[in-house]
Design a protein around this motif. Structure first.
Motif, PDB file in Angstrom:
ATOM      1  N   TYR A 282       0.504  -2.992  13.904  1.00 50.17           N
ATOM      2  CA  TYR A 282       1.996  -2.337  14.248  1.00 50.17           C
ATOM      3  C   TYR A 282       1.789  -0.805  14.324  1.00 50.17           C
ATOM      4  CZ  TYR A 282       4.667  -6.720  13.076  1.00 50.17           C
ATOM      5  OH  TYR A 282       5.103  -8.021  13.084  1.00 50.17           O
ATOM      6  N   GLU A 283       2.858  -0.422  15.136  1.00 49.62           N
ATOM      7  CA  GLU A 283       2.555   1.244  15.186  1.00 49.62           C
ATOM      8  C   GLU A 283       3.940   1.815  14.961  1.00 49.62           C
ATOM      9  OE1 GLU A 283       1.749   3.061  18.905  1.00 49.62           O
ATOM     10  OE2 GLU A 283       2.304   1.202  19.868  1.00 49.62           O
ATOM     11  N   SER A 284       4.172   3.011  14.598  1.00 47.92           N
ATOM     12  CA  SER A 284       5.297   3.758  14.112  1.00 47.92           C
ATOM     13  C   SER A 284       5.418   5.248  14.598  1.00 47.92           C
ATOM     14  CB  SER A 284       5.885   3.261  12.763  1.00 47.92           C
ATOM     15  OG  SER A 284       7.154   4.109  12.501  1.00 47.92           O
ATOM     16  N   GLY A 285       6.298   5.832  14.530  1.00 50.81           N
ATOM     17  CA  GLY A 285       6.177   7.227  14.733  1.00 50.81           C
ATOM     18  C   GLY A 285       7.038   7.974  13.569  1.00 50.81           C
ATOM     19  N   ASN A 286       7.591   7.054  12.977  1.00 50.97           N
ATOM     20  CA  ASN A 286       8.567   7.693  11.630  1.00 50.97           C
ATOM     21  C   ASN A 286       8.512   6.939  10.377  1.00 50.97           C
ATOM     22  OD1 ASN A 286       9.747   5.332  12.451  1.00 50.97           O
ATOM     23  ND2 ASN A 286      11.675   6.420  12.980  1.00 50.97           N
TER      24      ASN A 286
ATOM     25  N   VAL B 170      -0.307   9.044  14.628  1.00 50.86           N
ATOM     26  CA  VAL B 170       0.276   7.879  14.907  1.00 50.86           C
ATOM     27  C   VAL B 170       0.403   6.875  13.524  1.00 50.86           C
ATOM     28  CG1 VAL B 170       0.503   5.630  16.117  1.00 50.86           C
ATOM     29  CG2 VAL B 170       0.015   7.606  17.414  1.00 50.86           C
ATOM     30  N   TRP B 171       1.294   6.637  12.964  1.00 53.46           N
ATOM     31  CA  TRP B 171       1.279   5.484  11.694  1.00 53.46           C
ATOM     32  C   TRP B 171       0.990   4.096  12.131  1.00 53.46           C
ATOM     33  CZ3 TRP B 171       1.209   8.081   7.376  1.00 53.46           C
ATOM     34  CH2 TRP B 171       1.924   9.325   7.274  1.00 53.46           C
TER      35      TRP B 171
ATOM     36  N   SER C  39       0.794  -1.139  -0.028  1.00 53.25           N
ATOM     37  CA  SER C  39       0.146   0.114   0.077  1.00 53.25           C
ATOM     38  C   SER C  39       0.768   1.473   0.027  1.00 53.25           C
ATOM     39  CB  SER C  39      -0.884   0.155   1.345  1.00 53.25           C
ATOM     40  OG  SER C  39      -0.175   0.004   2.338  1.00 53.25           O
ATOM     41  N   ALA C  40       0.193   2.473  -0.102  1.00 54.39           N
ATOM     42  CA  ALA C  40       0.979   3.656  -0.142  1.00 54.39           C
ATOM     43  C   ALA C  40       0.512   4.522   0.976  1.00 54.39           C
ATOM     44  CB  ALA C  40       0.782   4.358  -1.346  1.00 54.39           C
ATOM     45  N   VAL C  41       1.252   5.377   1.443  1.00 52.68           N
ATOM     46  CA  VAL C  41       0.904   6.785   2.123  1.00 52.68           C
ATOM     47  C   VAL C  41       1.564   7.877   1.789  1.00 52.68           C
ATOM     48  CG1 VAL C  41       0.212   5.495   4.459  1.00 52.68           C
ATOM     49  CG2 VAL C  41       2.481   6.424   4.087  1.00 52.68           C
ATOM     50  N   VAL C  42       0.871   8.887   1.617  1.00 56.89           N
ATOM     51  CA  VAL C  42       1.446  10.393   1.071  1.00 56.89           C
ATOM     52  C   VAL C  42       1.862  11.128   2.593  1.00 56.89           C
ATOM     53  CG1 VAL C  42       1.020  12.075  -0.341  1.00 56.89           C
ATOM     54  CG2 VAL C  42      -0.060  10.109  -0.690  1.00 56.89           C
ATOM     55  N   HIS C  43       3.226  11.438   2.384  1.00 57.20           N
ATOM     56  CA  HIS C  43       3.634  12.202   3.545  1.00 57.20           C
ATOM     57  C   HIS C  43       4.412  13.100   3.036  1.00 57.20           C
ATOM     58  CE1 HIS C  43       5.911  12.438   7.264  1.00 57.20           C
ATOM     59  NE2 HIS C  43       6.855  11.530   6.796  1.00 57.20           N
TER      60      HIS C  43
ATOM     61  N   ASP D  76       5.003   6.772   0.154  1.00 57.54           N
ATOM     62  CA  ASP D  76       6.063   5.912   0.539  1.00 57.54           C
ATOM     63  C   ASP D  76       5.037   4.492   0.269  1.00 57.54           C
ATOM     64  OD1 ASP D  76       7.310   7.893   1.611  1.00 57.54           O
ATOM     65  OD2 ASP D  76       7.357   7.280   3.839  1.00 57.54           O
ATOM     66  N   LEU D  77       5.962   3.846  -0.299  1.00 55.03           N
ATOM     67  CA  LEU D  77       5.090   2.453  -0.768  1.00 55.03           C
ATOM     68  C   LEU D  77       5.604   1.410   0.097  1.00 55.03           C
ATOM     69  CD1 LEU D  77       5.526   2.901  -4.740  1.00 55.03           C
ATOM     70  CD2 LEU D  77       3.445   3.197  -3.394  1.00 55.03           C
ATOM     71  N   PHE D  78       4.894   0.283   0.751  1.00 52.53           N
ATOM     72  CA  PHE D  78       5.260  -0.609   1.430  1.00 52.53           C
ATOM     73  C   PHE D  78       4.684  -1.933   0.722  1.00 52.53           C
ATOM     74  CE2 PHE D  78       4.682   3.185   4.250  1.00 52.53           C
ATOM     75  CZ  PHE D  78       5.679   3.160   5.189  1.00 52.53           C
ATOM     76  N   TYR D  79       5.461  -2.840   0.696  1.00 50.16           N
ATOM     77  CA  TYR D  79       4.994  -4.149   0.214  1.00 50.16           C
ATOM     78  C   TYR D  79       5.941  -5.307   0.761  1.00 50.16           C
ATOM     79  CZ  TYR D  79       9.278  -4.001  -2.829  1.00 50.16           C
ATOM     80  OH  TYR D  79      10.390  -3.904  -3.467  1.00 50.16           O
TER      81      TYR D  79
END
Ligand code: FRU
Length: 469
Positions: A182-186, A163-164, A88-92, A97-100
Protein backbone atom coordinates in the motif's frame (compact mmCIF):
# COMPACT_ATOMS: atom_id res chain seq x y z
CA UNK A 1 7.74 -22.07 39.94
CA UNK A 2 7.52 -18.27 39.99
CA UNK A 3 9.79 -16.65 37.45
CA UNK A 4 11.36 -14.46 40.12
CA UNK A 5 12.95 -17.53 41.74
CA UNK A 6 16.44 -18.60 40.68
CA UNK A 7 16.07 -20.38 37.39
CA UNK A 8 19.27 -21.27 35.58
CA UNK A 9 17.55 -21.54 32.21
CA UNK A 10 16.67 -17.84 32.38
CA UNK A 11 18.88 -15.95 29.96
CA UNK A 12 21.69 -13.55 30.78
CA UNK A 13 21.94 -11.31 27.76
CA UNK A 14 18.85 -12.04 25.70
CA UNK A 15 15.49 -10.40 26.16
CA UNK A 16 12.98 -12.94 27.40
CA UNK A 17 9.47 -12.39 28.75
CA UNK A 18 9.48 -11.37 32.42
CA UNK A 19 6.82 -14.06 32.68
CA UNK A 20 4.50 -15.80 30.26
CA UNK A 21 4.85 -16.16 26.53
CA UNK A 22 6.76 -14.07 23.95
CA UNK A 23 6.70 -14.28 20.17
CA UNK A 24 7.44 -11.85 17.33
CA UNK A 25 9.47 -8.65 17.79
CA UNK A 26 7.21 -5.67 16.97
CA UNK A 27 7.44 -1.90 16.55
CA UNK A 28 11.24 -1.75 16.47
CA UNK A 29 12.50 1.82 16.26
CA UNK A 30 14.74 4.51 17.69
CA UNK A 31 13.06 7.82 18.49
CA UNK A 32 14.69 10.84 20.14
CA UNK A 33 17.69 8.68 21.01
CA UNK A 34 15.65 5.95 22.74
CA UNK A 35 15.45 2.44 21.33
CA UNK A 36 12.04 0.75 21.53
CA UNK A 37 11.64 -3.00 21.26
CA UNK A 38 8.03 -4.21 21.43
CA UNK A 39 7.04 -7.85 21.17
CA UNK A 40 4.07 -10.20 21.02
CA UNK A 41 3.26 -11.03 24.61
CA UNK A 42 0.87 -13.18 26.63
CA UNK A 43 1.74 -12.26 30.22
CA UNK A 44 1.28 -14.94 32.87
CA UNK A 45 0.60 -17.67 30.32
CA UNK A 46 3.38 -19.71 28.81
CA UNK A 47 2.31 -21.52 25.64
CA UNK A 48 -0.97 -19.76 24.84
CA UNK A 49 -3.55 -22.22 23.69
CA UNK A 50 -5.16 -19.98 21.13
CA UNK A 51 -7.76 -18.61 23.54
CA UNK A 52 -5.26 -16.31 25.25
CA UNK A 53 -5.36 -12.98 23.43
CA UNK A 54 -1.94 -11.70 22.69
CA UNK A 55 -0.93 -8.14 23.35
CA UNK A 56 2.34 -6.22 23.10
CA UNK A 57 5.14 -5.96 25.66
CA UNK A 58 7.74 -3.20 25.58
CA UNK A 59 11.43 -2.65 26.33
CA UNK A 60 13.07 0.77 25.95
CA UNK A 61 16.50 2.25 26.58
CA UNK A 62 19.15 4.72 25.39
CA UNK A 63 21.16 1.89 23.79
CA UNK A 64 20.64 -1.77 23.03
CA UNK A 65 22.14 -2.96 26.33
CA UNK A 66 20.57 -0.68 28.95
CA UNK A 67 16.96 -1.53 28.21
CA UNK A 68 14.16 -1.57 30.76
CA UNK A 69 10.90 -3.47 30.71
CA UNK A 70 8.15 -0.90 30.29
CA UNK A 71 5.18 -3.22 30.66
CA UNK A 72 2.21 -3.58 28.34
CA UNK A 73 1.53 -0.51 26.17
CA UNK A 74 -2.06 -1.46 25.25
CA UNK A 75 -4.52 -4.31 25.71
CA UNK A 76 -7.09 -5.94 23.43
CA UNK A 77 -10.36 -3.96 23.35
CA UNK A 78 -12.89 -3.91 20.52
CA UNK A 79 -11.27 -3.89 17.06
CA UNK A 80 -8.48 -6.10 18.44
CA UNK A 81 -10.43 -8.00 21.06
CA UNK A 82 -8.83 -11.38 20.29
CA UNK A 83 -5.29 -10.11 20.03
CA UNK A 84 -3.11 -7.10 19.31
CA UNK A 85 -1.11 -8.98 16.69
CA UNK A 86 2.20 -8.12 15.05
CA UNK A 87 3.12 -4.79 13.57
CA UNK A 88 5.78 -2.14 13.19
CA UNK A 89 6.71 1.46 13.93
CA UNK A 90 7.72 4.60 12.08
CA UNK A 91 9.09 7.71 13.69
CA UNK A 92 7.49 10.84 12.32
CA UNK A 93 7.90 14.39 13.68
CA UNK A 94 9.33 13.00 16.92
CA UNK A 95 6.28 10.77 17.37
CA UNK A 96 6.14 6.99 17.14
CA UNK A 97 3.33 5.63 14.98
CA UNK A 98 2.63 1.97 15.68
CA UNK A 99 0.72 -0.11 13.12
CA UNK A 100 -0.55 -3.56 13.99
CA UNK A 101 -3.21 -6.14 13.27
CA UNK A 102 -6.27 -6.25 15.49
CA UNK A 103 -7.41 -9.86 15.47
CA UNK A 104 -11.07 -10.80 15.90
CA UNK A 105 -12.37 -14.36 16.00
CA UNK A 106 -16.12 -14.85 15.91
CA UNK A 107 -17.60 -17.64 17.96
CA UNK A 108 -19.15 -20.33 15.80
CA UNK A 109 -18.43 -23.15 13.44
CA UNK A 110 -15.81 -21.48 11.28
CA UNK A 111 -12.55 -22.60 9.68
CA UNK A 112 -11.01 -19.22 10.65
CA UNK A 113 -9.25 -19.15 7.29
CA UNK A 114 -12.05 -18.25 4.90
CA UNK A 115 -14.51 -17.22 7.55
CA UNK A 116 -14.97 -16.32 11.17
CA UNK A 117 -11.97 -14.04 11.46
CA UNK A 118 -11.31 -10.34 10.97
CA UNK A 119 -8.05 -8.48 10.76
CA UNK A 120 -8.11 -4.75 11.35
CA UNK A 121 -5.09 -2.62 10.50
CA UNK A 122 -4.78 -0.27 13.47
CA UNK A 123 -2.68 2.83 14.18
CA UNK A 124 -1.78 4.00 17.66
CA UNK A 125 0.61 6.85 18.47
CA UNK A 126 2.94 7.66 21.32
CA UNK A 127 5.44 10.48 21.91
CA UNK A 128 7.35 8.99 24.81
CA UNK A 129 6.58 5.26 24.81
CA UNK A 130 4.62 5.77 28.03
CA UNK A 131 1.32 7.37 27.04
CA UNK A 132 -0.55 6.03 24.02
CA UNK A 133 -3.30 7.77 22.04
CA UNK A 134 -6.60 6.35 20.81
CA UNK A 135 -6.45 3.33 18.55
CA UNK A 136 -7.57 4.18 15.03
CA UNK A 137 -8.79 1.47 12.64
CA UNK A 138 -7.34 2.34 9.23
CA UNK A 139 -8.90 -0.47 7.28
CA UNK A 140 -10.33 -3.92 7.85
CA UNK A 141 -11.34 -7.20 6.29
CA UNK A 142 -13.90 -5.72 3.86
CA UNK A 143 -11.21 -3.43 2.43
CA UNK A 144 -8.62 -6.05 1.51
CA UNK A 145 -8.37 -6.98 -2.16
CA UNK A 146 -10.51 -9.69 -3.71
CA UNK A 147 -9.18 -13.24 -3.45
CA UNK A 148 -7.61 -12.73 -0.02
CA UNK A 149 -8.68 -15.16 2.67
CA UNK A 150 -9.28 -13.86 6.22
CA UNK A 151 -5.55 -14.22 6.90
CA UNK A 152 -4.12 -10.76 6.22
CA UNK A 153 -1.81 -9.30 8.84
CA UNK A 154 1.44 -7.87 10.21
CA UNK A 155 1.79 -4.36 8.70
CA UNK A 156 5.35 -3.13 8.17
CA UNK A 157 5.55 0.58 7.34
CA UNK A 158 8.44 2.67 6.00
CA UNK A 159 9.15 5.81 3.99
CA UNK A 160 10.91 6.10 0.66
CA UNK A 161 11.32 9.28 -1.43
CA UNK A 162 8.72 11.08 0.65
CA UNK A 163 6.04 8.37 0.22
CA UNK A 164 4.86 6.07 3.03
CA UNK A 165 4.58 2.40 2.19
CA UNK A 166 3.00 -0.52 4.01
CA UNK A 167 3.34 -4.23 3.30
CA UNK A 168 0.94 -6.84 4.72
CA UNK A 169 1.25 -10.64 4.64
CA UNK A 170 -1.64 -12.64 3.16
CA UNK A 171 -3.04 -16.04 2.32
CA UNK A 172 -4.91 -15.95 -0.99
CA UNK A 173 -7.99 -18.07 -1.64
CA UNK A 174 -6.03 -20.46 -3.88
CA UNK A 175 -3.86 -21.16 -0.82
CA UNK A 176 -0.81 -19.28 -2.00
CA UNK A 177 1.13 -16.73 0.03
CA UNK A 178 1.24 -13.10 -1.13
CA UNK A 179 2.15 -9.61 -0.01
CA UNK A 180 -0.07 -6.55 -0.28
CA UNK A 181 1.78 -3.27 -0.84
CA UNK A 182 0.00 0.00 0.00
CA UNK A 183 1.04 3.65 -0.29
CA UNK A 184 0.02 6.76 1.60
CA UNK A 185 0.83 10.46 1.77
CA UNK A 186 -0.31 10.93 5.38
CA UNK A 187 -0.09 7.53 7.16
CA UNK A 188 -3.91 7.51 7.50
CA UNK A 189 -5.33 7.04 4.00
CA UNK A 190 -3.85 4.01 2.26
CA UNK A 191 -4.20 2.91 -1.35
CA UNK A 192 -3.34 -0.57 -2.67
CA UNK A 193 -0.24 -0.32 -4.86
CA UNK A 194 0.27 -3.96 -5.86
CA UNK A 195 -0.02 -7.59 -4.83
CA UNK A 196 3.24 -9.48 -4.97
CA UNK A 197 3.70 -13.24 -5.09
CA UNK A 198 5.89 -15.78 -6.83
CA UNK A 199 5.04 -17.26 -10.25
CA UNK A 200 4.78 -20.70 -8.61
CA UNK A 201 3.20 -20.69 -5.11
CA UNK A 202 5.80 -20.71 -2.36
CA UNK A 203 3.77 -21.81 0.65
CA UNK A 204 0.11 -21.05 1.49
CA UNK A 205 0.63 -18.03 3.76
CA UNK A 206 3.25 -15.29 4.02
CA UNK A 207 3.53 -13.76 7.50
CA UNK A 208 5.56 -10.94 9.01
CA UNK A 209 6.83 -9.22 5.84
CA UNK A 210 9.51 -6.54 5.74
CA UNK A 211 11.03 -4.51 2.91
CA UNK A 212 14.35 -2.68 3.16
CA UNK A 213 17.66 -1.95 1.51
CA UNK A 214 21.03 -2.99 2.87
CA UNK A 215 24.36 -2.24 1.17
CA UNK A 216 22.41 -1.05 -1.90
CA UNK A 217 20.44 -4.32 -2.17
CA UNK A 218 16.66 -4.26 -1.70
CA UNK A 219 15.19 -7.29 -0.02
CA UNK A 220 11.72 -8.58 0.77
CA UNK A 221 11.79 -10.52 4.02
CA UNK A 222 8.88 -12.84 4.85
CA UNK A 223 7.84 -15.96 6.72
CA UNK A 224 6.25 -18.46 4.34
CA UNK A 225 4.19 -21.30 5.79
CA UNK A 226 3.66 -24.52 3.88
CA UNK A 227 7.00 -24.78 2.06
CA UNK A 228 8.15 -28.39 1.58
CA UNK A 229 11.28 -29.42 3.46
CA UNK A 230 14.37 -30.24 1.44
CA UNK A 231 17.70 -31.71 2.39
CA UNK A 232 19.74 -28.77 3.77
CA UNK A 233 16.85 -26.30 3.39
CA UNK A 234 13.45 -25.45 4.86
CA UNK A 235 13.79 -27.97 7.65
CA UNK A 236 11.70 -26.08 10.22
CA UNK A 237 7.93 -26.25 10.17
CA UNK A 238 7.69 -22.64 8.92
CA UNK A 239 10.41 -20.60 7.24
CA UNK A 240 11.87 -17.12 7.67
CA UNK A 241 13.96 -15.69 4.87
CA UNK A 242 14.29 -13.13 2.12
CA UNK A 243 14.24 -12.59 -1.61
CA UNK A 244 16.85 -10.12 -2.92
CA UNK A 245 14.85 -7.95 -5.36
CA UNK A 246 15.84 -5.71 -8.23
CA UNK A 247 13.84 -2.96 -9.88
CA UNK A 248 11.78 -0.15 -8.48
CA UNK A 249 9.15 -0.75 -5.82
CA UNK A 250 6.68 1.22 -7.95
CA UNK A 251 7.50 -0.66 -11.15
CA UNK A 252 8.35 -4.18 -12.26
CA UNK A 253 10.60 -6.09 -9.89
CA UNK A 254 12.38 -9.40 -10.16
CA UNK A 255 13.33 -11.75 -7.33
CA UNK A 256 16.53 -13.71 -6.76
CA UNK A 257 16.27 -17.08 -4.95
CA UNK A 258 14.88 -17.16 -1.41
CA UNK A 259 17.46 -17.54 1.34
CA UNK A 260 16.73 -18.48 4.94
CA UNK A 261 17.80 -16.02 7.61
CA UNK A 262 18.74 -18.72 10.05
CA UNK A 263 19.34 -22.47 9.96
CA UNK A 264 18.74 -23.31 13.64
CA UNK A 265 15.63 -24.85 15.21
CA UNK A 266 14.18 -21.72 16.81
CA UNK A 267 13.96 -18.67 14.62
CA UNK A 268 10.94 -16.90 13.17
CA UNK A 269 9.22 -13.58 12.45
CA UNK A 270 12.28 -11.28 12.29
CA UNK A 271 11.80 -7.55 11.90
CA UNK A 272 14.33 -4.86 10.95
CA UNK A 273 14.63 -1.13 11.55
CA UNK A 274 17.11 1.61 10.78
CA UNK A 275 18.50 3.30 13.87
CA UNK A 276 19.51 6.96 14.17
CA UNK A 277 23.06 6.07 13.07
CA UNK A 278 21.74 4.57 9.85
CA UNK A 279 22.39 0.98 10.94
CA UNK A 280 19.97 -1.68 9.66
CA UNK A 281 19.29 -3.93 12.64
CA UNK A 282 17.36 -7.20 12.72
CA UNK A 283 15.80 -8.88 15.74
CA UNK A 284 14.16 -12.29 15.46
CA UNK A 285 11.91 -14.36 17.64
CA UNK A 286 13.87 -17.26 19.03
CA UNK A 287 10.96 -19.64 18.93
CA UNK A 288 8.61 -21.16 16.41
CA UNK A 289 4.83 -21.49 16.15
CA UNK A 290 3.40 -25.03 16.39
CA UNK A 291 6.88 -26.47 16.93
CA UNK A 292 7.18 -30.20 17.37
CA UNK A 293 9.73 -29.96 20.21
CA UNK A 294 9.48 -29.13 23.91
CA UNK A 295 10.30 -25.95 25.76
CA UNK A 296 10.46 -27.06 29.40
CA UNK A 297 10.76 -23.45 30.60
CA UNK A 298 6.96 -23.34 30.13
CA UNK A 299 6.74 -25.28 33.42
CA UNK A 300 8.73 -22.47 34.98
CA UNK A 301 6.26 -19.86 33.81
CA UNK A 302 7.94 -18.41 30.71
CA UNK A 303 8.71 -19.34 27.14
CA UNK A 304 10.87 -17.97 24.28
CA UNK A 305 13.18 -15.01 23.81
CA UNK A 306 14.31 -12.45 21.26
CA UNK A 307 17.61 -12.91 19.43
CA UNK A 308 20.29 -10.35 20.16
CA UNK A 309 20.00 -7.33 17.84
CA UNK A 310 21.91 -8.17 14.65
CA UNK A 311 23.67 -5.65 12.47
CA UNK A 312 22.99 -6.36 8.80
CA UNK A 313 25.52 -6.02 5.99
CA UNK A 314 25.89 -7.33 2.45
CA UNK A 315 28.58 -9.64 1.14
CA UNK A 316 28.52 -11.27 -2.30
CA UNK A 317 24.74 -10.93 -2.54
CA UNK A 318 24.16 -12.49 0.90
CA UNK A 319 22.77 -10.38 3.73
CA UNK A 320 25.12 -10.91 6.67
CA UNK A 321 24.00 -10.74 10.30
CA UNK A 322 26.34 -10.16 13.25
CA UNK A 323 25.53 -9.22 16.87
CA UNK A 324 25.59 -5.43 17.28
CA UNK A 325 29.03 -4.35 18.55
CA UNK A 326 27.63 -2.87 21.80
CA UNK A 327 26.96 -6.40 23.04
CA UNK A 328 30.71 -6.63 23.69
CA UNK A 329 30.17 -4.28 26.66
CA UNK A 330 28.87 -7.33 28.50
CA UNK A 331 32.06 -9.34 27.96
CA UNK A 332 34.19 -10.10 30.97
CA UNK A 333 37.05 -12.48 31.89
CA UNK A 334 38.74 -12.90 28.51
CA UNK A 335 40.48 -16.25 28.04
CA UNK A 336 42.56 -17.74 25.22
CA UNK A 337 41.48 -21.33 24.75
CA UNK A 338 43.63 -24.19 23.54
CA UNK A 339 42.14 -25.35 20.19
CA UNK A 340 41.92 -28.84 21.61
CA UNK A 341 41.03 -27.70 25.08
CA UNK A 342 38.05 -26.82 27.24
CA UNK A 343 36.27 -23.71 28.35
CA UNK A 344 34.39 -23.62 31.62
CA UNK A 345 31.69 -20.97 31.74
CA UNK A 346 30.92 -20.21 35.34
CA UNK A 347 27.21 -19.54 34.86
CA UNK A 348 26.65 -20.91 31.36
CA UNK A 349 26.75 -17.56 29.55
CA UNK A 350 29.60 -16.80 27.18
CA UNK A 351 30.73 -15.34 23.88
CA UNK A 352 33.35 -17.27 21.89
CA UNK A 353 35.27 -16.23 18.78
CA UNK A 354 36.92 -18.92 16.68
CA UNK A 355 39.20 -18.14 13.74
CA UNK A 356 40.14 -21.09 11.56
CA UNK A 357 43.58 -20.98 9.90
CA UNK A 358 43.67 -20.82 6.13
CA UNK A 359 45.17 -24.24 5.42
CA UNK A 360 42.00 -25.73 6.86
CA UNK A 361 39.97 -24.35 3.97
CA UNK A 362 41.95 -26.49 1.52
CA UNK A 363 42.16 -29.73 3.47
CA UNK A 364 39.07 -31.62 4.58
CA UNK A 365 39.16 -29.13 7.45
CA UNK A 366 36.90 -30.96 9.85
CA UNK A 367 36.38 -29.68 13.39
CA UNK A 368 34.00 -30.19 16.29
CA UNK A 369 32.74 -28.19 19.26
CA UNK A 370 30.64 -29.75 22.04
CA UNK A 371 28.55 -27.67 24.41
CA UNK A 372 27.57 -29.27 27.70
CA UNK A 373 26.36 -32.79 27.08
CA UNK A 374 23.92 -32.70 24.27
CA UNK A 375 25.01 -30.16 21.66
CA UNK A 376 27.58 -30.94 18.99
CA UNK A 377 28.51 -28.50 16.30
CA UNK A 378 30.76 -29.92 13.61
CA UNK A 379 32.10 -29.32 10.13
CA UNK A 380 32.98 -32.20 7.86
CA UNK A 381 32.98 -32.68 4.06
CA UNK A 382 31.75 -29.11 3.59
CA UNK A 383 28.70 -29.69 5.76
CA UNK A 384 28.10 -27.76 8.93
CA UNK A 385 26.02 -29.85 11.37
CA UNK A 386 24.23 -28.85 14.55
CA UNK A 387 23.29 -32.02 16.39
CA UNK A 388 21.06 -31.73 19.44
CA UNK A 389 19.73 -35.26 19.60
CA UNK A 390 20.62 -35.60 23.31
CA UNK A 391 18.21 -34.81 26.13
CA UNK A 392 19.09 -31.11 26.10
CA UNK A 393 17.56 -30.78 22.62
CA UNK A 394 14.07 -31.84 23.82
CA UNK A 395 13.07 -33.17 20.43
CA UNK A 396 15.41 -31.02 18.34
CA UNK A 397 17.59 -33.44 16.35
CA UNK A 398 19.82 -32.18 13.57
CA UNK A 399 20.22 -29.27 11.18
CA UNK A 400 22.75 -29.24 8.34
CA UNK A 401 23.98 -26.49 6.05
CA UNK A 402 26.33 -26.73 3.10
CA UNK A 403 29.33 -24.39 3.34
CA UNK A 404 32.35 -24.46 1.02
CA UNK A 405 34.53 -23.33 3.90
CA UNK A 406 34.23 -21.97 7.39
CA UNK A 407 36.59 -19.10 8.11
CA UNK A 408 35.28 -18.01 11.51
CA UNK A 409 32.61 -18.70 14.09
CA UNK A 410 31.07 -16.61 16.83
CA UNK A 411 29.21 -18.62 19.44
CA UNK A 412 26.75 -16.90 21.74
CA UNK A 413 25.98 -19.32 24.55
CA UNK A 414 23.35 -18.10 26.97
CA UNK A 415 22.01 -20.53 29.61
CA UNK A 416 19.21 -22.14 27.50
CA UNK A 417 19.84 -20.44 24.18
CA UNK A 418 22.46 -20.63 21.43
CA UNK A 419 23.20 -18.29 18.53
CA UNK A 420 25.99 -19.32 16.17
CA UNK A 421 27.35 -17.03 13.47
CA UNK A 422 29.70 -18.30 10.74
CA UNK A 423 31.72 -16.63 8.00
CA UNK A 424 31.12 -13.07 9.14
CA UNK A 425 27.41 -13.75 9.58
CA UNK A 426 26.64 -15.39 6.20
CA UNK A 427 25.28 -18.43 8.04
CA UNK A 428 23.44 -18.17 11.35
CA UNK A 429 21.87 -20.86 13.57
CA UNK A 430 19.64 -20.05 16.56
CA UNK A 431 18.26 -22.66 18.94
CA UNK A 432 17.06 -23.21 22.41
CA UNK A 433 18.56 -26.08 24.38
CA UNK A 434 18.06 -27.14 27.96
CA UNK A 435 21.28 -28.38 29.56
CA UNK A 436 21.20 -30.00 32.98
CA UNK A 437 22.84 -27.16 34.85
CA UNK A 438 23.84 -27.96 38.41
CA UNK A 439 23.32 -25.58 41.34
CA UNK A 440 26.47 -23.69 40.37
CA UNK A 441 25.33 -23.41 36.69
CA UNK A 442 28.75 -24.27 35.27
CA UNK A 443 28.91 -25.30 31.63
CA UNK A 444 31.76 -26.99 29.80
CA UNK A 445 32.56 -26.36 26.14
CA UNK A 446 35.01 -28.77 24.48
CA UNK A 447 36.95 -27.89 21.32
CA UNK A 448 38.47 -30.17 18.72
CA UNK A 449 39.63 -27.49 16.29
CA UNK A 450 43.36 -27.98 15.79
CA UNK A 451 45.10 -24.86 14.53
CA UNK A 452 42.22 -22.50 15.35
CA UNK A 453 42.59 -19.34 17.43
CA UNK A 454 39.92 -19.26 20.11
CA UNK A 455 39.09 -16.40 22.45
CA UNK A 456 36.28 -16.65 24.96
CA UNK A 457 34.56 -14.33 27.39
CA UNK A 458 32.06 -14.85 30.14
CA UNK A 459 29.01 -12.62 29.63
CA UNK A 460 27.44 -10.40 32.28
CA UNK A 461 23.65 -10.28 32.31
CA UNK A 462 21.84 -7.37 30.69
CA UNK A 463 20.96 -4.95 33.51
CA UNK A 464 17.26 -5.79 32.98
CA UNK A 465 18.03 -9.49 33.61
CA UNK A 466 20.24 -9.01 36.69
CA UNK A 467 17.33 -9.62 39.04
CA UNK A 468 17.18 -13.24 37.87
CA UNK A 469 20.82 -14.01 38.83
C1 FRU B 1 3.81 -14.92 13.59
C2 FRU B 1 2.37 -14.55 13.93
C3 FRU B 1 1.94 -13.30 13.20
C4 FRU B 1 0.85 -12.79 14.08
C5 FRU B 1 1.38 -13.09 15.46
C6 FRU B 1 0.36 -13.35 16.51
O1 FRU B 1 4.43 -15.64 14.61
O2 FRU B 1 1.51 -15.62 13.64
O3 FRU B 1 1.57 -13.53 11.87
O4 FRU B 1 0.61 -11.43 13.91
O5 FRU B 1 2.22 -14.20 15.31
O6 FRU B 1 0.96 -13.47 17.76
Amino acid sequence: MMSSEKDNWRLAYHLMPPDGWLNDPNGLCQANGMYHIYFQYAPNTPAPDGRMARTWGHYAGPDLVHLQFEGVPFWPETADRDGCYSGSAVVHDGEIDLFYTGNIKHTGDYDYIRDGRESNTILVKTRDGKKYGEKKVLFGTKDYPEHCTRHVRDPKVWQEDGVWYMVLGARMDDDSGALLFYESGNLIDWKLLKIVSTAKPFGYMWECPDYFTVGGQSVISLCPQGVESEEFRYENLYQAGYFPVSGDLRGAQSFKPFREWDFGFDFYAPQTFEDENGRRILIGWSGMPDHPYENPTAERGWENALTVPRLLGLRGGVVTQMPVPELKELRTKEQLINPEGKLLLSYAAGDVEVRFPEYRFIETGSWKIEIGDGVCLSYFNQILTLNMSGKAGRGRVERRVRAEKITDARLLIDRSMLEFYFNGGEIVMTSHYFPELKEDSQLEVRFDCSGAEITAWEMKPLPVNEQYF
